[in-house]
Enzyme design. Structure first.
Site, PDB file in Angstrom:
ATOM      1  N   CYS A   2      -6.941  12.552 -14.956  1.00 50.41           N
ATOM      2  CA  CYS A   2      -7.261  13.421 -16.095  1.00 50.41           C
ATOM      3  C   CYS A   2      -7.044  14.892 -15.781  1.00 50.41           C
ATOM      4  CB  CYS A   2      -8.714  13.231 -16.487  1.00 50.41           C
ATOM      5  SG  CYS A   2      -9.133  11.542 -16.845  1.00 50.41           S
ATOM      6  N   ARG A  27       0.141  14.275 -12.931  1.00 50.25           N
ATOM      7  CA  ARG A  27      -0.989  13.501 -12.421  1.00 50.25           C
ATOM      8  C   ARG A  27      -1.068  12.105 -13.013  1.00 50.25           C
ATOM      9  NH1 ARG A  27      -5.817  16.586 -11.176  1.00 50.25           N
ATOM     10  NH2 ARG A  27      -5.083  18.453 -10.169  1.00 50.25           N
ATOM     11  N   TRP A  75      -6.783   9.791 -18.429  1.00 52.16           N
ATOM     12  CA  TRP A  75      -6.331   8.554 -17.808  1.00 52.16           C
ATOM     13  C   TRP A  75      -7.481   7.573 -17.961  1.00 52.16           C
ATOM     14  CZ3 TRP A  75      -5.307   7.236 -12.021  1.00 52.16           C
ATOM     15  CH2 TRP A  75      -4.477   6.117 -11.960  1.00 52.16           C
ATOM     16  N   ASN A  99     -13.510  15.312 -16.856  1.00 54.28           N
ATOM     17  CA  ASN A  99     -12.833  14.552 -15.800  1.00 54.28           C
ATOM     18  C   ASN A  99     -13.917  13.928 -14.938  1.00 54.28           C
ATOM     19  OD1 ASN A  99     -10.456  15.576 -16.702  1.00 54.28           O
ATOM     20  ND2 ASN A  99     -10.048  16.868 -14.915  1.00 54.28           N
ATOM     21  N   GLY A 100     -13.697  12.698 -14.484  1.00 51.79           N
ATOM     22  CA  GLY A 100     -14.696  12.057 -13.618  1.00 51.79           C
ATOM     23  C   GLY A 100     -15.325  10.875 -14.336  1.00 51.79           C
ATOM     24  N   GLU A 488       4.843   7.931  15.167  1.00 53.71           N
ATOM     25  CA  GLU A 488       5.037   9.115  14.322  1.00 53.71           C
ATOM     26  C   GLU A 488       5.274  10.346  15.199  1.00 53.71           C
ATOM     27  OE1 GLU A 488       5.782   9.714  11.427  1.00 53.71           O
ATOM     28  OE2 GLU A 488       5.174  11.769  11.040  1.00 53.71           O
ATOM     29  N   LYS A 492       8.629  12.633  14.995  1.00 51.88           N
ATOM     30  CA  LYS A 492       8.595  14.089  14.765  1.00 51.88           C
ATOM     31  C   LYS A 492       9.424  14.802  15.830  1.00 51.88           C
ATOM     32  CE  LYS A 492       7.527  14.466  11.566  1.00 51.88           C
ATOM     33  NZ  LYS A 492       7.109  13.392  10.720  1.00 51.88           N
ATOM     34  N   GLU A 495      13.171  14.177  15.346  1.00 48.04           N
ATOM     35  CA  GLU A 495      13.677  14.792  14.113  1.00 48.04           C
ATOM     36  C   GLU A 495      13.970  16.283  14.290  1.00 48.04           C
ATOM     37  OE1 GLU A 495      11.843  12.849  10.066  1.00 48.04           O
ATOM     38  OE2 GLU A 495      10.393  13.743  11.422  1.00 48.04           O
ATOM     39  N   HIS A 511       6.752  -4.094  30.509  1.00 49.30           N
ATOM     40  CA  HIS A 511       7.781  -5.062  30.123  1.00 49.30           C
ATOM     41  C   HIS A 511       9.139  -4.393  29.889  1.00 49.30           C
ATOM     42  CE1 HIS A 511       4.883  -8.248  29.991  1.00 49.30           C
ATOM     43  NE2 HIS A 511       4.116  -7.544  29.177  1.00 49.30           N
ATOM     44  N   LYS A 610      15.232  15.664   2.930  1.00 48.91           N
ATOM     45  CA  LYS A 610      13.814  15.523   2.588  1.00 48.91           C
ATOM     46  C   LYS A 610      13.571  14.218   1.824  1.00 48.91           C
ATOM     47  CE  LYS A 610       9.601  16.729   2.325  1.00 48.91           C
ATOM     48  NZ  LYS A 610       8.927  16.388   3.593  1.00 48.91           N
TER      49      LYS A 610
HETATM   50  C1  G6P Z   1      13.256  10.975   4.724  1.00 44.57           C
HETATM   51  C2  G6P Z   1      12.400  12.144   5.159  1.00 44.57           C
HETATM   52  C3  G6P Z   1      11.180  11.643   5.916  1.00 44.57           C
HETATM   53  C4  G6P Z   1      10.418  10.649   5.062  1.00 44.57           C
HETATM   54  C5  G6P Z   1      11.311   9.509   4.587  1.00 44.57           C
HETATM   55  C6  G6P Z   1      10.632   8.674   3.528  1.00 44.57           C
HETATM   56  O1  G6P Z   1      13.789  10.340   5.840  1.00 44.57           O
HETATM   57  O2  G6P Z   1      13.139  13.006   5.974  1.00 44.57           O
HETATM   58  O3  G6P Z   1      10.343  12.726   6.248  1.00 44.57           O
HETATM   59  O4  G6P Z   1       9.342  10.131   5.801  1.00 44.57           O
HETATM   60  O5  G6P Z   1      12.492  10.038   3.974  1.00 44.57           O
HETATM   61  O6  G6P Z   1      10.429   9.479   2.406  1.00 44.57           O
HETATM   62  P1  G6P Z   1       9.336   9.231   1.313  1.00 44.57           P
HETATM   63  O7  G6P Z   1       9.533  10.356   0.312  1.00 44.57           O
HETATM   64  O8  G6P Z   1       9.648   7.891   0.697  1.00 44.57           O
HETATM   65  O9  G6P Z   1       8.020   9.252   1.960  1.00 44.57           O
END
Ligand code: G6P
Length: 615
Positions: A2, A27, A75, A99-100, A488, A492, A495, A511, A610
């Site tokens: 909402c 939203r 909503w 809202n709520g 992760e 990072k 990347e 292993h 992205k």
């Molecule tokens: C691309 C981005 C990552 C992201 C992945 C999934 O590889 O560079 O940072 O984790 O897509 O994207 P999503 O928008 O589905 O989370």
């Protein structure tokens, strides 16, 4: 979910209210409405199921012109999404948007019916309008009457009220659902999110929990939860600055890392009750669907996939629900055997990742046939995305726009969303151990503070990063739910610093990867103080015995200390279940500072995008 917009001005405010509603569309909502104190001194409203554009068309045909008004996108939670249930709700000379969820609405409804009030909707909100109307009989001042009314409301609310009898003001109350006042020149505004008001002002005052506000054209008065008059800080945003400006930070990535306490807070807003999780946060039909869930299938890509891997530990350990997690690019081309009553969950920052979307579409195809999926749920950061539009249920993370290609704040808010999902499923299915939900909700409330403490270690991590500047390979180790955190961390680092990094469950070291360990291969480990700590310590000995350099992020109570070739960074103590969220922070900072030392393009690393909208 909402949205609320309100305005008190010298000019006609209808277009401002509509524009505000459009800005809140992301939203998700299913009806919209507006109430205006018109220039011929009548309180009038227009409500429509469906999109804000439907409301806009209706207002074009029959304009409402006035200088005081409130508007809402609803909503549906209590009552179907139809015109009768859309806000604003009226009682006498009053109009209310909310809202709520008011938890004691049934009891209040009975009391008010006995007093002769007639209900025209199925919503919990209508009780607020009638109760306030009733209070006005003894306390004719609107602000004073609102103060006594909210004392009788249990649950969460962000409220805005106008009255035809006191058209000089807009009154508002906040408890568990955010509200912000937009400050203009000779006009003032209110909204559930400042985004709704960016077209009219750049100065904002955020209401705090329990605040009541009286907003007039030329003044704003606020009272806190104890009824004391208070002033709230005015925050000024430069136009468009919020997402497109790095502010004091050198890179968007660092800014986004530091935003995590506030975006985690926003992701929790309106989704917790005093002792639990509000299941309706996942959509009006969530409780009914969740009661039937016997399995969960999670599908995602990249960082979002790692969030799903953490969730598997939570879903099985806390809610006792079997869970499978798979990268979308594999899942979409595989012949899958669907377990009965499986909830299909996608996780995505953008909601537009081609493989994730294709996997959802395949899953929906299957659900039409006998033995397909029970329902689909998207955990996503973009409300207007395809993934959200095409899923049955949604939980929007509130990370705000993420510009750095390497995902940071989207990941931690996804984890928060997945923990809310775990607790909701466990709550509805009655599979949580006694007291777990209340404990974890308490811990979640404290999480933004803990994240702030972890961020305060920024300069310590920056120093550690120097150990990596000349290295070509790194190993990340974790056990249990920290294994995906290690994955992760490795993602990072590769990347943005282009250093080859691999993650392993620490028990698998012997292993294979142990063969690679030498003085040139730093080994990064996350070590919360849990039952796997002693086992992890043995794994670390295996590394040290081969001359490997260890960097350990360890709980302050773990008893681990610096030694030759071992660098221990102490982390604030946290409940084990929430530790994956906290331990992500130093790994993000580590890769950031290594990348800065290596002089790479941190925010736009080579070859990466992205949002990957093609296969
Ligand atoms: C691309 C981005 C990552 C992201 C992945 C999934 O590889 O560079 O940072 O984790 O897509 O994207 P999503 O928008 O589905 O989370």
């Amino acid at each position: 979910m909402c949205g609320i917009v309100g305005a008190v001005a010298e000019r006609n405010i209808t277009a401002i209210l509509l524009e505000g509603l459009k800005r809140l569309e992301y939203r998700g909502y299913d009806s919209a409405g507006v109430a205006v104190f018109t220039n011929d001194e009548k309180l009038e409203r227009m409500r429509r199921p469906g999109k804000v554009s439907e409301l806009e068309n209706a207002l074009e045909a029959e304009p409402l012109v006035g200088r005081l008004g409130i508007a809402h996108t609803r909503w549906a939670t209590h009552g179907a999404p139809c015109e009768r249930n859309a806000h604003p709700h009226f009682s006498g000379d009053l109009a209310v948007v909310h809202n709520g969820i008011i938890e004691n609405h049934e009891a209040l409804r009975e009391q008010l019916k006995a007093l002769g009030y007639v209900f025209t909707s199925d919503t919990d909100t209508e009780v607020i309008a009638h109760l306030l109307n009733h209070k006005l009989k003894d306390l004719p001042d609107l602000t004073a009457a609102l103060k006594t009314t909210v004392k009788e409301l249990h649950g969460a609310y962000g409220l805005a009220v106008i009255s035809a009898k006191q058209p000089d003001r807009l009154v508002a109350a906040r408890s568990g659902s955010p509200l912000v006042i937009g400050l203009g020149l000779g006009e003032n505004f209110l909204a559930s999110d400042q985004l709704a008001l960016r077209q009219v002002t750049d100065r904002f005052m955020y209401l705090e929990e329990g605040d009541i506000a009286e907003i007039r054209r030329d003044s704003v008065h606020i009272w806190d939860v104890d009824g004391k008059a208070v002033e709230r800080e005015t925050v000024q945003y430069r136009d468009g600055a919020e997402a497109a400006d790095k502010g004091e930070f050198r890179h968007f990535m660092l800014k986004e890392i530091h935003e995590q306490p506030s975006v985690v807070q926003r992701t929790l807003e309106g989704r917790l009750s005093p002792n639990g999780v509000l299941v309706q946060a996942f959509g009006p039909q969530a409780a009914e669907l969740f009661a039937k869930v016997r399995n969960v299938q999670i599908v995602a890509c990249g960082t979002s996939y790692h969030a799903g891997m953490v969730a598997r530990y939570w879903l099985e350990e806390l809610a006792g629900i079997p869970c499978q997690v798979e990268v979308a690019s594999e899942f979409r081309y595989r012949k899958v055997v669907v377990q009965p009553d499986t909830l299909f969950v996608t996780i995505s920052q953008s909601g537009e990742t081609a493989d994730t979307l294709a996997a959802l579409r395949n899953a929906k195809e299957l659900s039409r046939e006998e033995g397909g999926y029970l329902a689909s749920l998207a955990i996503c950061n973009v409300g207007i995305s395809s993934l959200v539009r095409e899923s049955d249920l949604t939980l929007l993370t509130q990370a705000g726009r993420e510009i750095g290609v390497a995902s940071t704040k989207a990941f931690t808010t996804q984890l928060v969303g997945l923990l809310l999902l775990t607790l909701s499923l466990g709550q509805v299915r009655g599979t949580l151990a006694k007291g777990v939900e209340a404990t974890l909700v308490e811990e979640l409330r404290r999480l933004p503070t803990r994240l702030g403490e972890a961020l305060a270690m920024d300069s310590t991590v920056e120093k550690i990063a120097e150990l990596f500047a000349e290295k070509n390979h790194t190993l990340f180790l974790g056990r249990g739910a920290q294994f995906p955190v290690a994955m992760e961390g490795a993602l990072k680092l590769k990347e943005i610093s282009y250093i080859h990094a691999e993650a392993y469950p620490a028990g698998e070291l012997k292993h294979g990867p142990l063969a690679l360990v030498d003085n040139d291969m730093p080994v990064v480990t996350v070590a919360p103080n849990n039952e796997l700590l002693e086992k992890l310590k043995s794994n670390l000995q295996e590394v040290r015995a081969r001359g490997g350099q260890l960097i350990v992020f360890a709980d302050e109570r773990s008893g681990m200390t610096n030694g030759e070739g071992t660098h221990v960074v102490h982390m604030p103590h946290i409940h084990d279940i929430l530790s994956p969220i906290l331990y992500t922070i130093p790994l993000q900072l580590l890769s950031y500072y290594v990348a800065v030392l290596k002089g790479t393009d941190v925010d736009q690393p080579r070859n990466l995008a992205k949002s990957v909208t093609v296969e």
